[in-house]
Design a protein around this motif. Structure first.
Motif, PDB file in Angstrom:
ATOM      1  N   TYR A  69      40.954  95.712 -26.430  1.00 35.64           N
ATOM      2  CA  TYR A  69      40.427  96.878 -27.139  1.00 35.64           C
ATOM      3  C   TYR A  69      40.891  97.005 -28.594  1.00 35.64           C
ATOM      4  N   GLY A  70      41.962  96.292 -28.956  1.00 37.88           N
ATOM      5  CA  GLY A  70      42.513  96.452 -30.297  1.00 37.88           C
ATOM      6  C   GLY A  70      41.522  96.070 -31.385  1.00 37.88           C
ATOM      7  N   PHE A  71      41.716  96.651 -32.544  1.00 36.92           N
ATOM      8  CA  PHE A  71      40.782  96.462 -33.644  1.00 36.92           C
ATOM      9  C   PHE A  71      41.328  95.436 -34.626  1.00 36.92           C
ATOM     10  N   ASN A  72      40.425  94.769 -35.285  1.00 38.68           N
ATOM     11  CA  ASN A  72      40.749  93.823 -36.342  1.00 38.68           C
ATOM     12  C   ASN A  72      41.154  94.628 -37.585  1.00 38.68           C
ATOM     13  N   LYS A  73      42.426  94.572 -37.974  1.00 38.50           N
ATOM     14  CA  LYS A  73      42.913  95.400 -39.081  1.00 38.50           C
ATOM     15  C   LYS A  73      42.207  95.083 -40.394  1.00 38.50           C
ATOM     16  N   ALA A  74      41.901  93.798 -40.629  1.00 42.49           N
ATOM     17  CA  ALA A  74      41.229  93.417 -41.876  1.00 42.49           C
ATOM     18  C   ALA A  74      39.898  94.155 -42.003  1.00 42.49           C
ATOM     19  N   HIS A  75      39.167  94.244 -40.906  1.00 43.69           N
ATOM     20  CA  HIS A  75      37.880  94.945 -40.912  1.00 43.69           C
ATOM     21  C   HIS A  75      38.081  96.442 -41.128  1.00 43.69           C
ATOM     22  N   ALA A  76      39.065  97.008 -40.429  1.00 38.58           N
ATOM     23  CA  ALA A  76      39.340  98.440 -40.563  1.00 38.58           C
ATOM     24  C   ALA A  76      39.777  98.782 -41.987  1.00 38.58           C
ATOM     25  N   ALA A  77      40.630  97.941 -42.580  1.00 44.44           N
ATOM     26  CA  ALA A  77      41.117  98.191 -43.937  1.00 44.44           C
ATOM     27  C   ALA A  77      39.987  98.117 -44.941  1.00 44.44           C
ATOM     28  N   ASP A  78      39.106  97.151 -44.750  1.00 45.67           N
ATOM     29  CA  ASP A  78      37.970  97.008 -45.655  1.00 45.67           C
ATOM     30  C   ASP A  78      37.070  98.244 -45.595  1.00 45.67           C
ATOM     31  N   TYR A  79      36.808  98.713 -44.377  1.00 48.82           N
ATOM     32  CA  TYR A  79      35.983  99.920 -44.237  1.00 48.82           C
ATOM     33  C   TYR A  79      36.706 101.162 -44.737  1.00 48.82           C
ATOM     34  N   ALA A  80      38.035 101.198 -44.549  1.00 53.77           N
ATOM     35  CA  ALA A  80      38.805 102.360 -45.005  1.00 53.77           C
ATOM     36  C   ALA A  80      38.733 102.516 -46.523  1.00 53.77           C
ATOM     37  N   VAL A  81      38.582 101.398 -47.239  1.00 54.82           N
ATOM     38  CA  VAL A  81      38.418 101.474 -48.690  1.00 54.82           C
ATOM     39  C   VAL A  81      37.185 102.321 -49.021  1.00 54.82           C
ATOM     40  N   LEU A  82      36.066 102.026 -48.354  1.00 52.23           N
ATOM     41  CA  LEU A  82      34.839 102.785 -48.615  1.00 52.23           C
ATOM     42  C   LEU A  82      34.970 104.231 -48.133  1.00 52.23           C
ATOM     43  N   THR A  83      35.710 104.436 -47.036  1.00 51.08           N
ATOM     44  CA  THR A  83      35.948 105.805 -46.550  1.00 51.08           C
ATOM     45  C   THR A  83      36.676 106.616 -47.620  1.00 51.08           C
ATOM     46  N   CYS A  84      37.762 106.058 -48.145  1.00 53.69           N
ATOM     47  CA  CYS A  84      38.563 106.774 -49.150  1.00 53.69           C
ATOM     48  C   CYS A  84      37.801 106.931 -50.466  1.00 53.69           C
TER      49      CYS A  84
END
Length: 466
Positions: free
Chosen positions: A420-435
């Motif tokens: 179930y764990g998430f790929n941090k690289a993908h999450a970090a990339d999306y978090a850039v657009l979120t912020c």
């Protein structure tokens, strides 16, 4: 990294992706790279990605390692209103005979098979509907499973020869390709005319392919015959951000692009913390809004963790993560050697990269072996799980860093989060657009709202929420 890329025959792939991002910059087209490619220093240094993998503690081997038998996957997001320009550039650069889009096949599901067979055999519509409505609407449902789980359907099958014939015929057609379409993002690039590798067809009338031919092999088959697949994804968020930034420049004289919109702005974090997330990338849903209100992020890392935790499995760890973040629960580790791996998430395992680090640091795995462990455990094969557990515990004991019983306990966590764990690289990339979208909304609400309303389909319906 360059050695691994070259050894695995991926030089050409990287250079084509680099060329595509260079072409986007020349045309002033914004782009974003999603997925594990953000963990590559080679991609970062060449300008393919914009996220520093060392600063964000990302791992190259999650993206590419010698144990991988498939091509790497660098997914490129472009503004949805300019994606076609990049496809046209690819055709001009590499030749119209060497570039095509990719077919997808729609298959007959359980309900569709019943309805199609009923129509072909001229069954009364009421009878066909009666059977179809008894099949559950869950994803990937099968007729055999439905017969086992739905008592009324099973009774019909066993007592009514007329309907049993309908169901038996539908079973033989389940999963059969029904229609061909065009993949939403996939584009294939070859070194020679594609007719030397695969069959092609012209797009059907009304398909939005720009008139390019379509390869009649699905993605998995393309890899098997050695063809290179690129992903050109259309992302409306990039169109919205670009339009907002154009208006900001026109009204305020401030020039923004994806490289200078802040990702660590206090006002943006305040906006996320109060749940004012309509129009903010990735976090608009009611569930994530509630999590953000409880978590009250003050750092970019908190947003990365939020996106990763809000998934099946890790979601149950959200209360503990929030309590530890705010000092209401003590941060504990099963062993001191886990501190450098789990400190960024307060002792809670969140990312796939943490599994890789754990196997490397505590059990002496190479990065490639650790990523293969993550994949193997994620497949839930009981026999393989038992074997992998033995390897992990034995190797950890041999390293002498953690006791055997701790290694066994850690494997339980690895087993759970590998699924179930998430790929941090993908999450970090999306978090850039979120912020970044939160920043634009927090500081330039008028321009950002106007961009949303003039870019999104049905955007005017959001005016009351905004």
């Amino acid at each position: 990294e360059l050695g691994v890329i070259h050894k695995m025959g991926c030089d050409t792939y990287f250079l084509i992706v680099w060329d595509l991002t260079r072409a986007a910059r020349e045309r002033d087209i914004w782009f974003n790279v999603r997925g594990s490619a953000a963990g590559s220093m080679a991609a970062y240094c060449s300008g393919i990605t914009n996220l520093d993998p060392i600063k964000e503690r990302l791992i190259f081997e999650r993206f590419l390692n010698p144990g991988r038998i498939t091509m790497p996957d660098i997914d490129l997001d472009f503004p949805d209103d300019r994606r076609q320009e990049l496809i046209e550039y690819t055709v001009q650069k590499y030749g119209k005979d060497n570039v095509a889009q990719i077919v997808t096949f729609g298959t007959l599901g359980a309900k569709a098979a019943i309805r199609d067979v009923g129509r072909a055999l001229d069954y009364p519509l009421t009878e066909t509907d009666r059977v179809a409505k008894l099949i559950p609407t869950t994803p990937n449902v099968k007729l055999d499973d439905s017969l086992e789980k739905v008592a009324e359907l099973k009774e019909l099958y066993e007592t009514n020869d007329y309907l049993r014939k309908l169901i038996d015929n539908a079973k033989t057609l389940e999963g059969v390709a029904r229609n061909a379409g065009t993949h939403a993002a996939g584009v294939v690039v070859a070194d020679r005319p594609l007719t030397e590798y695969a069959p092609l067809h012209r797009p059907t009338k009304g398909e939005n392919t720009g008139g390019f031919p379509v390869v009649e092999f699905e993605m998995n088959w393309l890899e098997r015959v050695g063809l290179l697949k690129m992903d050109y994804l259309g992302l409306a968020t990039l169109s919205i951000m670009r339009r907002a930034c154009d208006m900001i420049y026109a009204r305020h004289g401030v020039k923004f692009d994806l490289s200078n919109i802040p990702t660590d702005d206090p006002k943006a974090f305040e906006l996320l913390s109060r749940g004012d997330v309509t129009g903010v990338f990735q976090v608009e849903g009611a569930g994530l809004r509630k999590v953000l209100q409880q978590l009250r992020p003050t750092k970019f890392d908190h947003v990365v963790a939020t996106i990763s935790l809000y998934r099946p499995g890790p979601i149950e760890k959200i209360p503990s993560y929030i309590a530890r973040l705010h000092g209401k629960e003590k941060v504990t580790y099963d062993h001191p050697s886990l501190i450098p791996i789990l400190d960024e998430t307060f002792g809670v395992m969140v990312y796939q990269e943490q599994i890789i680090q754990m196997a490397m640091n505590l059990a002496g795995y190479t990065a490639s072996e650790a990523d293969l462990l993550r994949k193997a455990v994620g497949k839930k094969d009981k026999e393989k799980l038992l074997k992998e557990r033995g390897h992990f515990v034995d190797r950890a004991e041999k390293q002498g860093i953690i006791p055997r019983e701790i290694a066994d306990k850690l494997f339980n966590d690895v087993e759970f989060f590998a699924r179930y764990g998430f790929n941090k690289a993908h999450a970090a990339d999306y978090a850039v657009l979120t912020c970044q979208t939160a920043y634009l909304k927090a500081h330039y609400a008028i321009e950002y709202t106007a961009a949303l309303l003039t870019t999104e389909t049905g955007g005017l319906e959001k005016i009351g929420q905004l």
